[in-house]
Design an enzyme around this catalytic site. Structure first.
Site, PDB file in Angstrom:
ATOM      1  N   ARG A  41     -77.063  27.016 -13.690  1.00  0.00           N
ATOM      2  CA  ARG A  41     -77.179  25.562 -13.531  1.00  0.00           C
ATOM      3  C   ARG A  41     -76.131  24.788 -14.323  1.00  0.00           C
ATOM      4  O   ARG A  41     -75.681  23.726 -13.889  1.00  0.00           O
ATOM      5  CB  ARG A  41     -78.585  25.107 -13.919  1.00  0.00           C
ATOM      6  CG  ARG A  41     -79.659  25.639 -12.980  1.00  0.00           C
ATOM      7  CD  ARG A  41     -80.987  24.966 -13.175  1.00  0.00           C
ATOM      8  NE  ARG A  41     -81.970  25.459 -12.225  1.00  0.00           N
ATOM      9  CZ  ARG A  41     -83.158  24.908 -12.027  1.00  0.00           C
ATOM     10  NH1 ARG A  41     -83.512  23.836 -12.726  1.00  0.00           N
ATOM     11  NH2 ARG A  41     -83.998  25.414 -11.155  1.00  0.00           N
ATOM     12  N   ASP A 147     -90.703  10.372 -15.044  1.00  0.00           N
ATOM     13  CA  ASP A 147     -90.052  11.669 -15.161  1.00  0.00           C
ATOM     14  C   ASP A 147     -88.831  11.516 -16.059  1.00  0.00           C
ATOM     15  O   ASP A 147     -88.294  10.406 -16.203  1.00  0.00           O
ATOM     16  CB  ASP A 147     -89.630  12.199 -13.788  1.00  0.00           C
ATOM     17  CG  ASP A 147     -89.420  13.712 -13.802  1.00  0.00           C
ATOM     18  OD1 ASP A 147     -90.390  14.450 -13.561  1.00  0.00           O
ATOM     19  OD2 ASP A 147     -88.292  14.152 -14.075  1.00  0.00           O
TER      20      ASP A 147
END
Length: 276
Positions: A41, A147
């Site tokens: 990632r 979030d």
């Protein structure tokens, strides 16, 4: 350089440096075994920044004063796997027991979806509320969805989802609350305005101060705590409890438990707790 990066290894010391920075910034605890996930990632960030190795990337984060790359790193390392009506027993219990109980207490209901990812959970709640409360337009009902990941929040606000994310959505609800868009190559379903209007999205790091002034009747914080260390989980549960109204409910993931944590919350059923 791109070809060289494909074979770039993430060594133990680099993994520990990244883990420490991530934990300090967000409370997320990267366990051993996540090295390949971190490597794959973050390679995208190295390519974008034109960096040759992970040591250079960590040095860059530690030097940068704006905090922008820190946010992008957290976004990259946050797993966001979710779907509509995931862990459906929670929604069944909510509609059959919790909502009728709350409606006898008054016309105001506040729900918090903590760690809402790309929005499937809060929109599932919005659909459930509209199905369960015939006169919802006359009541004061709101859902806060938060979030840490800015990319996920941007996607959530658009309210567009593919078929895979809607697999567990009953066909009648799909037809009633979603608008089909796109062409034969890419079809998406957008949550209709009346359901989207119930949800307010905001960026929030659960490790930071919480700006919400009031408390909630229902909090969904599901499949979030397993990212944290034991002490961080205990602190988070205590803070979540403090944001619940009396007789308020906390829903956690089915794979999570508060059994070993000191809390004033009372067990109701697996992964559901109430504040006495």
């Amino acid at each position: 350089m791109n070809n060289q990066l494909e074979n770039l290894e993430l060594n133990e010391l680099q993994f520990k440096r990244i883990s420490r920075i991530l934990n300090q910034a967000s409370g997320i605890h990267l366990r051993l075994g996540k090295e390949e996930l971190v490597r794959s990632r973050l390679l995208k960030r190295l390519r974008f920044l034109g960096l040759a190795c992970f040591d250079e990337y960590v040095d860059y984060i530690e030097r940068e004063t704006s905090g922008t790359e820190m946010i992008l790193m957290i976004d990259a390392l946050t797993t966001n796997k979710t779907s509509f009506f995931r862990e459906c027993k929670h929604f069944d219990f909510l509609s059959k027991y919790v909502l009728p109980e709350k409606l006898t207490e008054g016309s105001k209901i506040r729900i918090w979806s903590a760690g809402c990812s790309s929005g499937e959970e809060p929109y599932s709640l919005a659909v459930l509320l509209m199905e369960s409360i015939p006169n919802i337009e006359n009541l004061d009902v709101k859902i806060l969805a938060t979030d840490i990941c800015t990319e996920m929040l941007t996607s959530a606000r658009e309210g567009c989802f593919g078929k895979q994310q809607l697999e567990e959505t009953p066909p009648d609800l799909l037809k009633k609350y979603f608008t089909k868009k796109g062409n034969s190559e890419k079809v998406v379903f957008q949550v209709r305005d009346e359901a989207r209007a119930l949800v307010h999205f905001a960026k929030l790091n659960l490790m930071d101060c919480w700006p919400m002034k009031g408390c909630f009747d229902i909090i969904f914080c599901r499949n979030v705590m397993f990212y944290f260390s034991r002490l961080t989980r205990e602190m988070l549960v205590e803070r979540l409890s403090s944001k619940l109204n009396r007789n308020g409910y906390l829903f956690i993931g089915h794979s999570e438990s508060l059994a070993s944590k000191r809390t004033d919350l009372r067990y109701v059923r697996p992964s559901v707790y109430v504040k006495p």
